[in-house]
Design a protein around this motif. Structure first.
Motif, PDB file in Angstrom:
ATOM      1  N   MET A   1      -0.098  11.948 -33.954  1.00 10.20           N
ATOM      2  CA  MET A   1       0.199  11.658 -32.544  1.00 10.20           C
ATOM      3  C   MET A   1       0.870  10.304 -32.410  1.00 10.20           C
ATOM      4  SD  MET A   1      -2.697  12.776 -29.843  1.00 10.20           S
ATOM      5  CE  MET A   1      -1.722  12.435 -28.366  1.00 10.20           C
ATOM      6  N   ASN A   2       0.627   9.451 -33.377  1.00  9.69           N
ATOM      7  CA  ASN A   2       1.265   8.123 -33.343  1.00  9.69           C
ATOM      8  C   ASN A   2       2.543   8.187 -34.188  1.00  9.69           C
ATOM      9  OD1 ASN A   2       0.427   8.148 -35.973  1.00  9.69           O
ATOM     10  ND2 ASN A   2      -0.889   6.363 -35.843  1.00  9.69           N
TER      11      ASN A   2
ATOM     12  N   ASP B   1       4.826   2.980 -27.659  1.00 11.51           N
ATOM     13  CA  ASP B   1       5.057   4.242 -26.955  1.00 11.51           C
ATOM     14  C   ASP B   1       4.379   4.190 -25.578  1.00 11.51           C
ATOM     15  OD1 ASP B   1       5.043   6.793 -25.953  1.00 11.51           O
ATOM     16  OD2 ASP B   1       4.129   7.737 -27.689  1.00 11.51           O
TER      17      ASP B   1
ATOM     18  N   SER C   1       1.491   6.746 -24.974  1.00  8.22           N
ATOM     19  CA  SER C   1       0.268   6.402 -25.704  1.00  8.22           C
ATOM     20  C   SER C   1      -0.410   5.206 -25.055  1.00  8.22           C
ATOM     21  CB  SER C   1       0.595   6.058 -27.166  1.00  8.22           C
ATOM     22  OG  SER C   1       1.112   7.186 -27.820  1.00  8.22           O
TER      23      SER C   1
ATOM     24  N   ALA D   1       0.374  18.316 -31.217  1.00 13.37           N
ATOM     25  CA  ALA D   1      -0.355  17.108 -30.813  1.00 13.37           C
ATOM     26  C   ALA D   1       0.518  16.096 -30.086  1.00 13.37           C
ATOM     27  CB  ALA D   1      -0.990  16.457 -32.044  1.00 13.37           C
ATOM     28  N   ARG D   2       1.823  16.058 -30.435  1.00 13.50           N
ATOM     29  CA  ARG D   2       2.653  15.020 -29.806  1.00 13.50           C
ATOM     30  C   ARG D   2       2.863  15.263 -28.314  1.00 13.50           C
ATOM     31  NH1 ARG D   2       5.866  18.508 -32.653  1.00 13.50           N
ATOM     32  NH2 ARG D   2       7.872  19.127 -31.770  1.00 13.50           N
TER      33      ARG D   2
ATOM     34  N   LYS E   1      -0.076  13.765 -24.614  1.00 14.22           N
ATOM     35  CA  LYS E   1      -0.180  12.393 -24.122  1.00 14.22           C
ATOM     36  C   LYS E   1      -0.254  12.260 -22.612  1.00 14.22           C
ATOM     37  CE  LYS E   1       1.841  10.483 -28.286  1.00 14.22           C
ATOM     38  NZ  LYS E   1       2.722   9.485 -28.904  1.00 14.22           N
ATOM     39  N   ALA E   2      -0.198  13.373 -21.897  1.00 17.92           N
ATOM     40  CA  ALA E   2      -0.265  13.304 -20.437  1.00 17.92           C
ATOM     41  C   ALA E   2      -1.686  12.957 -20.004  1.00 17.92           C
ATOM     42  CB  ALA E   2       0.151  14.637 -19.830  1.00 17.92           C
ATOM     43  N   THR E   3      -1.818  12.336 -18.848  1.00 20.38           N
ATOM     44  CA  THR E   3      -3.144  12.014 -18.330  1.00 20.38           C
ATOM     45  C   THR E   3      -3.483  12.879 -17.111  1.00 20.38           C
ATOM     46  OG1 THR E   3      -2.130  10.202 -17.110  1.00 20.38           O
ATOM     47  CG2 THR E   3      -3.188   9.653 -19.190  1.00 20.38           C
TER      48      THR E   3
ATOM     49  N   ASN F   1      -4.389   8.156 -30.813  1.00 16.20           N
ATOM     50  CA  ASN F   1      -3.057   7.746 -30.409  1.00 16.20           C
ATOM     51  C   ASN F   1      -2.639   6.387 -30.919  1.00 16.20           C
ATOM     52  OD1 ASN F   1      -1.046   8.661 -28.776  1.00 16.20           O
ATOM     53  ND2 ASN F   1      -2.381   8.902 -27.013  1.00 16.20           N
TER      54      ASN F   1
ATOM     55  N   ASN G   1      -0.268   4.282 -22.029  1.00 16.72           N
ATOM     56  CA  ASN G   1      -0.876   4.688 -20.764  1.00 16.72           C
ATOM     57  C   ASN G   1      -2.208   5.386 -20.980  1.00 16.72           C
ATOM     58  OD1 ASN G   1      -0.886   5.106 -17.894  1.00 16.72           O
ATOM     59  ND2 ASN G   1      -0.398   7.259 -18.320  1.00 16.72           N
ATOM     60  N   GLN G   2      -2.274   6.260 -21.998  1.00 12.82           N
ATOM     61  CA  GLN G   2      -3.547   6.949 -22.271  1.00 12.82           C
ATOM     62  C   GLN G   2      -4.632   5.959 -22.672  1.00 12.82           C
ATOM     63  OE1 GLN G   2      -3.177  10.163 -25.128  1.00 12.82           O
ATOM     64  NE2 GLN G   2      -3.338  11.695 -23.522  1.00 12.82           N
TER      65      GLN G   2
END
Lengths: 472, 198
Positions: free
Chosen positions: A413-414, A78, A81, B29-30, B33-35, A66, A83-84
């Protein structure tokens, strides 16, 4: 007691804690790597069960999927991102796990840093919530990708439950021809087997072509095992392997080294051992490869024409859908097709050798004006080597820039997304629809092919640009 | 985590007669991003369901009102690519409890079994019969009987048996969880850990 065993059997059998009748084996895991994307729900799981990480010293965390590849010193823009990444750091701290986050000197792609710091060792069982964990098989380890439920399982119990895969050996003798790299060897194998040809198997790569490869090259080959459906691939360790592993931070030292070596020297396939499937190819026939479709099995020698639908395995409908997405036609030549982007990097081809190969072509030439190039080292260690070896100077002189480490445009993803409709020559591992950004079109190839495209602005056979040089 | 028990599922099916459906199509993939494991169904097959301006792609099967149900039927080599369990979560969260194909990618199959989605592998011939039957009549129902390991096309009564190991079958029938099993043999694991060379 069975007389002869394959390399795979030796490592697998020595890690079975418990066998379940008509069920999976309970396999002990020596090394567990985690990253920000597939771990949060697993950590949440053990939190909800109120149980600790059983072996935090066998678990290693790095941020890669990310992360931005420019301005890493600034806060990640973002919020999702960010947060992850924050969750990974908090979880690593809470459970006492080594954490190499953004900005850390050891940060990089999980499958690049594992070997660099000696976390990856011969004869180990290694898992990570990422399918390209197969990379570590280059050291004679059993390494494979797992889902998040299994990440939770390993955090909680240092074990996973897996039915034992079947065994396949792929033998390739001969030397790599001019312009051919380990990436081409792997893309060749996948083009022969298709993306499901090794599903259900664990592969051992054997023969002269793999013996001759550097550790980096072997990692590229094993990395792509998953793209033919195999759970993983491995190569028996040899002097080259032991030399690479020796003296790294997490490698055994002193008496522990001797003990480890005593085990590692047993790691080869016995002469009469039986494989469930065995394939043999002539390595000298492999050309520089390129893909033309939307899965890694849709590849061919760069000077060939795109096959006709009637000549390929599988359904014509799926094949034509794929070509339509790529905006290519049956029978097209790939050579000369104008391209828009070049991506050098990823866990497949983001190591120092890949940058050396790329630089060998672009040296003394200029980046084509129509090409946007993203050159992304696999780790800070690779980045440092690029600078120290003078490769950065060559790249800058030719009009390229170097970005900061991460998975980047491999899975986009980024922010490193190839725009819709644009055509990218990419050294990564997947050319699926939209993989490098919604609507993006990907041609998988080696660093040499990527470099040739970057300086000519079109698909070009790198052999035309090569003088006396040996491919990495 | 523990999940719903699976016994007999009778449902209409959603046909997706495409081969090599990879997990980047199932969930791009986008959207990873959830946790927490929530909301992944919204982005199931995102780029096949929606245009880039977020309008619906009318011809995609999930956007056709005539097709619905808890069974997703896909072409050969379903779920190839990335290990992302999010793909299985998206399938589950959308409402599917069973995926039928003539061949599954390993990791996707394992992920499904670990969250309570039953992967049912049938012969290429039977798969084609299901495609033909559901496309001709979307109200056609399938019955998936886990205990008997049998899938039946109710319109014609044709059926086929499918494989699943006893351990996983028992887990799914009862909603059992692997981690509970492993925690029960924790002592064995600890003993084993002490003897490992690496």
């Amino acid at each position: 007691m069975s007389a002869t065993k394959t390399l795979f059997d030796k490592v697998w059998d020595s890690h079975v804690v418990h066998k379940i009748q008509d069920g999976p084996d309970v396999l002990f895991i020596d090394r567990h790597m985690v990253h920000e994307v597939t771990s949060p729900v697993a950590f949440l799981g053990i939190k909800n069960r109120s149980i600790p990480v059983m072996h935090p010293e066998k678990t290693f965390a790095t941020a890669d999927h990310n992360t931005p590849t420019i301005n890493q010193h600034l806060p990640v823009a973002d919020p999702l991102s960010a947060n992850q990444l924050k969750m990974l750091e908090e979880n690593a701290n809470e459970y006492g796990i080594s954490y190499w986050g953004l900005g850390h000197a050891k940060n990089g792609i999980v499958h690049v840093v594992g070997p660099e710091y000696g976390i990856t060792q011969p004869g180990a069982t290694i898992v990570c919530g990422d399918s390209h964990t197969s990379t570590h098989g280059a050291f004679g380890a059993i390494a494979f990708g797992i889902g998040t439920s299994e990440v939770e399982m390993v955090l909680a119990t240092q074990c996973i439950m897996q039915p034992k895969p079947k065994r396949m050996r792929i033998n390739i003798n001969g030397k790599m021809s001019k312009g051919v790299t380990p990436k081409d060897v792997a893309l060749f194998i996948i083009s022969q087997l298709t993306t499901s040809g090794a599903t259900g198997y664990f592969v051992e790569y054997a023969g002269e072509i793999f013996r001759d490869m550097s550790m980096e090259g072997r990692m590229t080959v094993c990395n792509l095992s998953i793209e033919m459906g195999a759970r993983g691939g491995m190569i028996a360790p040899d002097e080259k392997t032991f030399e690479y592993v020796k003296g790294r931070e997490f490698t055994p030292k002193g008496a522990d080294w001797d003990k480890a070596m005593a085990y590692w020297e047993t790691l080869y396939t016995d002469e009469d051992a039986i494989f469930d499937k065995e394939l043999t190819f002539d390595g000298s026939l492999i050309e520089p490869m390129i893909t033309y479709g939307t899965n890694p099995g849709m590849g061919m020698g760069i000077s060939n024409d795109i096959p006709m639908a009637n000549d390929v395995q599988g359904g014509a409908t799926t094949y034509q859908k794929s070509l339509k997405y790529m905006d290519f036609n049956e029978g097209d030549s790939m050579m000369g097709k104008p391209i828009d982007f070049v991506f050098l990097g990823s866990c497949t081809n983001g190591r120092i050798e890949d940058f050396r190969a790329f630089a060998s072509i672009v040296k003394g030439r200029k980046k084509a004006d129509n090409v946007t190039a993203w050159l992304v080292p696999g780790s800070h260690k690779v980045e440092t080597a690029i600078k120290e070896e003078g490769i950065l100077d060559i790249l800058i002189e030719s009009g390229f820039e170097l970005r900061e480490p991460g998975c980047s445009a491999c899975l986009a993803m980024n922010d490193d997304k190839v725009p819709a409709g644009k055509l990218a020559v990419s050294t990564s591992n997947r050319n699926f629809e939209g993989r490098q950004g919604p609507g993006s079109r990907t041609l998988l190839a080696s660093p040499l092919v990527a470099a040739a495209a970057a300086v000519t602005g079109k698909v070009t056979d790198p052999r035309e640009l090569m003088e006396e040089m040996v491919a990495g | 985590m523990a999940y719903d028990k699976f016994d007999i599922l009778t449902s209409t099916a959603v046909p997706l007669p495409i081969e090599n459906v990879d997990t980047d199509q199932i969930i791009p993939a986008r959207f990873l991003k959830a946790t927490e494991r929530v909301g992944f169904g919204d982005n199931l097959f995102r780029d096949w369901r929606y245009n880039q301006d977020n309008t619906l792609k009318e011809d995609f099967v999930l956007n056709q009102d005539k097709f619905s149900g808890k069974i997703l039927v896909g072409g050969k080599n379903f779920g190839s690519g990335s290990s992302r369990e999010h793909a299985a979560w998206a399938v589950y969260d959308y409402g599917f409890r069973c995926v039928v194909s003539s061949f599954f990618a390993d990791i996707f199959r394992g992920n499904c079994l670990n969250i309570g989605v039953l992967p049912v592998q049938v012969s290429a011939e039977f798969l084609q019969k299901i495609f033909d039957a559901t496309e001709a009549d979307p109200t056609t129902e399938l019955e998936v009987n886990l205990k008997e390991q049998k899938i039946t096309l109710l319109s014609t009564g044709e059926s086929e048996s499918f494989d699943i190991n006893d351990y996983k079958k028992n887990n799914m029938l009862n909603g059992f969880d692997d981690i509970d099993y492993l925690l029960n043999i924790k002592k064995d694991i600890e003993t084993f850990a002490e003897s490992t060379p690496l």
